[in-house]
Design an enzyme around this catalytic site. Structure first.
Site, PDB file in Angstrom:
ATOM      1  N   ASN A   1       0.407   6.820   3.728  1.00  0.00           N
ATOM      2  CA  ASN A   1       0.144   8.023   2.941  1.00  0.00           C
ATOM      3  C   ASN A   1      -1.273   7.948   2.394  1.00  0.00           C
ATOM      4  O   ASN A   1      -1.541   7.162   1.478  1.00  0.00           O
ATOM      5  CB  ASN A   1       1.138   8.139   1.780  1.00  0.00           C
TER       6      ASN A   1
ATOM      7  N   GLU B   1       6.427   6.174 -11.866  1.00  0.00           N
ATOM      8  CA  GLU B   1       7.130   7.185 -11.092  1.00  0.00           C
ATOM      9  C   GLU B   1       8.516   6.703 -10.680  1.00  0.00           C
ATOM     10  O   GLU B   1       8.718   5.528 -10.396  1.00  0.00           O
ATOM     11  CB  GLU B   1       6.320   7.540  -9.843  1.00  0.00           C
TER      12      GLU B   1
ATOM     13  N   HIS C   1       3.234  -5.964   6.637  1.00  0.00           N
ATOM     14  CA  HIS C   1       2.039  -5.166   6.893  1.00  0.00           C
ATOM     15  C   HIS C   1       0.981  -5.796   7.795  1.00  0.00           C
ATOM     16  O   HIS C   1      -0.012  -5.141   8.120  1.00  0.00           O
ATOM     17  CB  HIS C   1       1.377  -4.733   5.581  1.00  0.00           C
TER      18      HIS C   1
ATOM     19  N   CYS D   1       2.814   7.295  -3.073  1.00  0.00           N
ATOM     20  CA  CYS D   1       3.373   6.655  -4.264  1.00  0.00           C
ATOM     21  C   CYS D   1       2.246   6.226  -5.197  1.00  0.00           C
ATOM     22  O   CYS D   1       1.282   5.602  -4.785  1.00  0.00           O
ATOM     23  CB  CYS D   1       4.196   5.435  -3.856  1.00  0.00           C
TER      24      CYS D   1
ATOM     25  N   SER E   1      12.159  -5.048  -3.141  1.00  0.00           N
ATOM     26  CA  SER E   1      11.037  -5.196  -2.217  1.00  0.00           C
ATOM     27  C   SER E   1       9.947  -6.034  -2.870  1.00  0.00           C
ATOM     28  O   SER E   1       9.539  -5.763  -3.998  1.00  0.00           O
ATOM     29  CB  SER E   1      10.473  -3.821  -1.841  1.00  0.00           C
TER      30      SER E   1
END
Length: 379
Positions: free
Chosen positions: A307, A95, A232, A350, A208
């Site tokens: 998400n 993507e 995270h 994503c 990243s």
């Protein structure tokens, strides 16, 4: 007609293109001309490259291609976010996402089909790792997006001045771990920075990483662009669970690598990305622990509302909890932003479009039917 052994010119950065032209008996300035035609004028064939000698054009037609990724689908959100699904063969897809804002346009680029890091909150990781993308497949995402967006605005191809450029920032934050595909990612980023290609500054290209420490050091030595680290978690026990790579490169090692990187970085801070997971890593105590673990690294925090996707078993933190978490960081004097959710109507997370392709491929393998990427109509 090109030969079966033809090369894809999108695989070459400036140095590689000079070497290739040299192998054809051509001088280095021909590589610069060729690069401009490909990356600034969006040339798809060699006949239109009128300032190249006809003899060179004939050589290229017999030996080279300008091979672009194949677009499987093109989705446009109500908020202007645009997502392309790119077919990279064998039932795999990646993507590319364009996020328009008032003062900039950011393109999120993928580096691998799937990902081996397998972060618990990441849809891409659940698909497993298929393969690295080539330099052509990586820079091809920027080339495809830039000129598709220009066409939609009625802007012609040409040198990438500020008035013409649509993509002003690139983030290597799409599918895959960029530093595990270093040898293809770095030439692609060199093209992003090259004034004879896309001409972005090092401050406007961000890589990243989930924390591949040895390759962070190599990137700092060879091509220090802006750096974001997928953190995270504020401690090793939790990060081992959420980001399995932490077992190999724990937080102390990662923070030391960040300090080393800042000595050469184009920005004077590291961006730490932090996915907000309800009841997992989002308490004020976690925020205070986060401040402690990053205290020696000049940084900013980008808090990312999770998400949701099937099989994750995770829930997005509540808005009020994200606000409380952010306030702890802000009160400590650390710049903190909360990422806006964009394009929810075209894909919630994503990797989900590509994941649907992967699921169809696996079904085809089980049933013995041919796998095919099915085009999805733009919303």
């Amino acid at each position: 007609m090109t030969s079966e052994t033809s090369v894809n010119l999108l695989d070459f950065d400036a140095e590689g293109l000079v070497a290739y032209c040299g192998s054809l008996g051509e001088k280095p300035f021909r590589a610069k001309q060729l690069q401009r035609w490909i990356h600034q004028y969006n040339a798809g064939d060699f006949d239109g490259m009128t300032d190249l000698a006809k003899s060179l054009r004939e050589k290229l037609k017999g030996r080279a291609t300008i091979g672009m990724p194949e677009i499987a689908s093109d989705h446009v959100s109500a908020d202007g976010t645009r997502k392309w699904l790119i077919d990279v063969g064998n039932g795999n897809a990646v993507e590319t996402v364009f996020i328009p804002e008032e003062t900039r346009g950011t393109l999120c680029v993928s580096s691998q089909a799937g990902c081996a890091v397998n972060c618990r909150f990441c849809s891409t990781g659940k698909q497993g790792f298929s393969r690295n993308l080539s330099t052509a497949e990586i820079i091809g995402q920027l080339r495809m997006a830039e000129f598709a967006l220009r066409a939609s605005l009625g802007r012609a191809p040409g040198p990438n001045g500020k008035a013409e450029r649509v993509v002003t920032n690139v983030v290597m934050m799409g599918m895959g771990e960029p530093l595990l595909n270093y040898n293809a990612v770095v030439p692609a980023m060199r093209l992003m920075l090259d004034d004879n290609a896309y001409g972005l500054s090092r401050r406007r290209v961000t890589l990243s990483t989930s924390g591949v420490v040895p390759m962070m050091d190599r990137l700092g030595a060879e091509l220090p662009v802006a750096l974001a680290v997928s953190l995270h978690a504020p401690n090793d026990a939790l990060r081992d669970e959420l980001v399995p790579l932490n077992k190999k490169h724990p937080l102390r090692e990662l923070m030391a690598a960040c300090q080393r990187y800042l000595k050469v970085a184009p920005r004077d801070f590291i961006t730490f990305e932090y996915c907000m997971l309800d009841g997992v890593n989002d308490t004020e105590a976690h925020a205070r622990e986060l401040l402690a673990v990053t205290r020696d690294v000049p940084c900013k925090f980008n808090l990312i509302p999770f998400n949701p996707f099937p099989e994750s078993g995770l829930i997005r933190s509540k808005p009020e909890q994200i606000k409380r978490f952010a306030q702890v960081l802000i009160d400590a004097g650390v710049v903190t932003t909360v990422r806006k959710t964009r394009g929810d109507d075209i894909d919630a997370a994503c990797g989900q479009l590509a994941g649907a392709v992967k699921d169809r491929t696996r079904l085809a393998e089980r049933t013995g039917t041919a796998a095919k990427i099915i085009e999805v109509r733009a919303v």
